[in-house]
Design a protein around this motif. Sequence first.
Motif, PDB file in Angstrom:
ATOM      1  N   TRP A 254      -5.836  -0.379   5.448  1.00  0.00           N
ATOM      2  CA  TRP A 254      -6.349   0.204   4.312  1.00  0.00           C
ATOM      3  C   TRP A 254      -6.544  -0.731   3.182  1.00  0.00           C
ATOM      4  O   TRP A 254      -7.036  -0.290   2.024  1.00  0.00           O
ATOM      5  N   ALA A 255      -6.162  -1.798   3.402  1.00  0.00           N
ATOM      6  CA  ALA A 255      -5.877  -2.943   2.137  1.00  0.00           C
ATOM      7  C   ALA A 255      -7.227  -3.227   1.740  1.00  0.00           C
ATOM      8  O   ALA A 255      -8.242  -3.410   2.500  1.00  0.00           O
ATOM      9  N   THR A 256      -7.393  -3.641   0.382  1.00  0.00           N
ATOM     10  CA  THR A 256      -8.742  -3.963  -0.079  1.00  0.00           C
ATOM     11  C   THR A 256      -8.669  -5.507  -0.239  1.00  0.00           C
ATOM     12  O   THR A 256      -8.799  -6.255  -1.157  1.00  0.00           O
ATOM     13  N   THR A 257      -8.891  -6.130   1.138  1.00  0.00           N
ATOM     14  CA  THR A 257      -9.026  -7.529   1.263  1.00  0.00           C
ATOM     15  C   THR A 257     -10.457  -8.080   1.668  1.00  0.00           C
ATOM     16  O   THR A 257     -10.288  -9.204   2.309  1.00  0.00           O
TER      17      THR A 257
ATOM     18  N   ALA B 142      -0.459  -4.441  -5.023  1.00  0.00           N
ATOM     19  CA  ALA B 142      -0.036  -3.571  -3.822  1.00  0.00           C
ATOM     20  C   ALA B 142      -1.435  -3.182  -3.037  1.00  0.00           C
ATOM     21  O   ALA B 142      -1.541  -2.804  -1.973  1.00  0.00           O
ATOM     22  N   SER B 143      -2.610  -2.950  -3.798  1.00  0.00           N
ATOM     23  CA  SER B 143      -3.634  -2.341  -3.455  1.00  0.00           C
ATOM     24  C   SER B 143      -4.380  -3.409  -2.277  1.00  0.00           C
ATOM     25  O   SER B 143      -5.108  -3.202  -1.269  1.00  0.00           O
ATOM     26  N   THR B 144      -3.899  -4.835  -2.336  1.00  0.00           N
ATOM     27  CA  THR B 144      -4.417  -5.614  -1.528  1.00  0.00           C
ATOM     28  C   THR B 144      -3.591  -5.663  -0.246  1.00  0.00           C
ATOM     29  O   THR B 144      -3.830  -6.700   0.620  1.00  0.00           O
ATOM     30  N   GLY B 145      -2.633  -4.977  -0.287  1.00  0.00           N
ATOM     31  CA  GLY B 145      -1.479  -4.948   0.867  1.00  0.00           C
ATOM     32  C   GLY B 145      -0.498  -6.031   0.862  1.00  0.00           C
ATOM     33  O   GLY B 145       0.647  -6.260   1.543  1.00  0.00           O
ATOM     34  N   ALA B 146      -0.412  -6.820  -0.469  1.00  0.00           N
ATOM     35  CA  ALA B 146       0.654  -7.802  -0.704  1.00  0.00           C
ATOM     36  C   ALA B 146       2.104  -7.009  -0.871  1.00  0.00           C
ATOM     37  O   ALA B 146       1.961  -6.165  -1.439  1.00  0.00           O
TER      38      ALA B 146
ATOM     39  N   VAL C  91      -9.254   2.327  -2.866  1.00  0.00           N
ATOM     40  CA  VAL C  91      -7.848   2.793  -3.393  1.00  0.00           C
ATOM     41  C   VAL C  91      -7.993   3.573  -4.740  1.00  0.00           C
ATOM     42  O   VAL C  91      -8.618   3.009  -5.634  1.00  0.00           O
ATOM     43  N   ASN C  92      -7.721   4.755  -4.640  1.00  0.00           N
ATOM     44  CA  ASN C  92      -8.049   5.827  -5.650  1.00  0.00           C
ATOM     45  C   ASN C  92      -6.849   6.621  -5.712  1.00  0.00           C
ATOM     46  O   ASN C  92      -6.430   6.943  -4.697  1.00  0.00           O
TER      47      ASN C  92
END
Length: 355
Positions: A195-198, A68-72, A209-210
């Motif tokens: 916001w995604a970590t991509t 989820a943190s990658t926006g998927a 993301v934290n």
Amino acid sequence: MAKKVLMKGNEALAEAAIRSGCRLFFGYPITPQTELSEYLAKNMPKVDGLCLQAESEIAAINMVLGAASTGARVFTSSSSPGISLKSEGISYIVGSDLPCVIINVQRGGPGLGGIQPAQQDYYQATKALGHGDMHFIVLAPAYVQEMATLVGEAFDLADIYRMPVMILADGALGQMMEPVDFEAKRQRVLPEKTWATTGHGGKRPHNIVNSLYINPDELERIILERYERYKEIEEKEVLFDTYMADDADILIVSYGITARIAKTAINMAREKGIKVGLFRPITLWPYPSKQLAEYADKVNAFLSLEMNMGQMTDDVKVATSCKKPVYHYGRTGGVIPTPDEVLEQIVKISEGGAK
């Protein structure tokens, strides 16, 4: 005319997730929802997706957090005791403001309980699935068609509000077969996931993301911002349905499979001349309190009907400000009430003899 497909509820949940653009599922088998992961194991590879059976429920929900943190678009599914194991990870996902979908096909409890259908996770889903000041959206389908439609809605809501959304079903809905139209879904405009970590290619600051905030003032600010979103959800995203409620003297409040049982009992009561209606919350959080409150000055009594010991009863009382008596009837442990049993309670209430 839309083409309908006859499908089992669990399989409809899985197919709807695929059609919603989800390509990642992390779970662990448990009755009565195992057909969902079996369906995904066969069909996710056909769309270049991943269905992974983790080593445990705890591992599965943390895999969801990472994806989820990658926006998927990602989801998990389980049944009651499995959801309990996921509760810590769900709290981390809420605290990280990440979107995902969680499906709970409920069975009897507490503990390992049994494998029969139940609605004993209402408290858990709406009040206490995870520590801290938090909410997430809870959707309660009553039909296999709704199971499919609400999965697509759940993914959209999760993306719009950056939070988990739970589909709270039950073993009866998961196992029954009904026609499904997968095109019957509301179309929404979705936000870009900035916001995604991509990765960033030097074009913007790193996204982090934290869910840990050592400074209490910062944590309070984050929580207050989150509650502003909750207020928006309470204003915009409440869903409910009614049946014969306009002239009702007694209003049954019920969700999921028991709402269908209530409809049959209502028809039976109407044949006896007893005016009974149904108010069916579809969003259990946010609860349709304002909409239910409108009936407090119209009806003589409310009957909360659920497959538990009365977990929604207090929400009905609060919503209606206890202006009218609120009764409860339910079976527990995995026993499904019959329309005749519900009718018996309706007759008692109409005669002033219910407790």
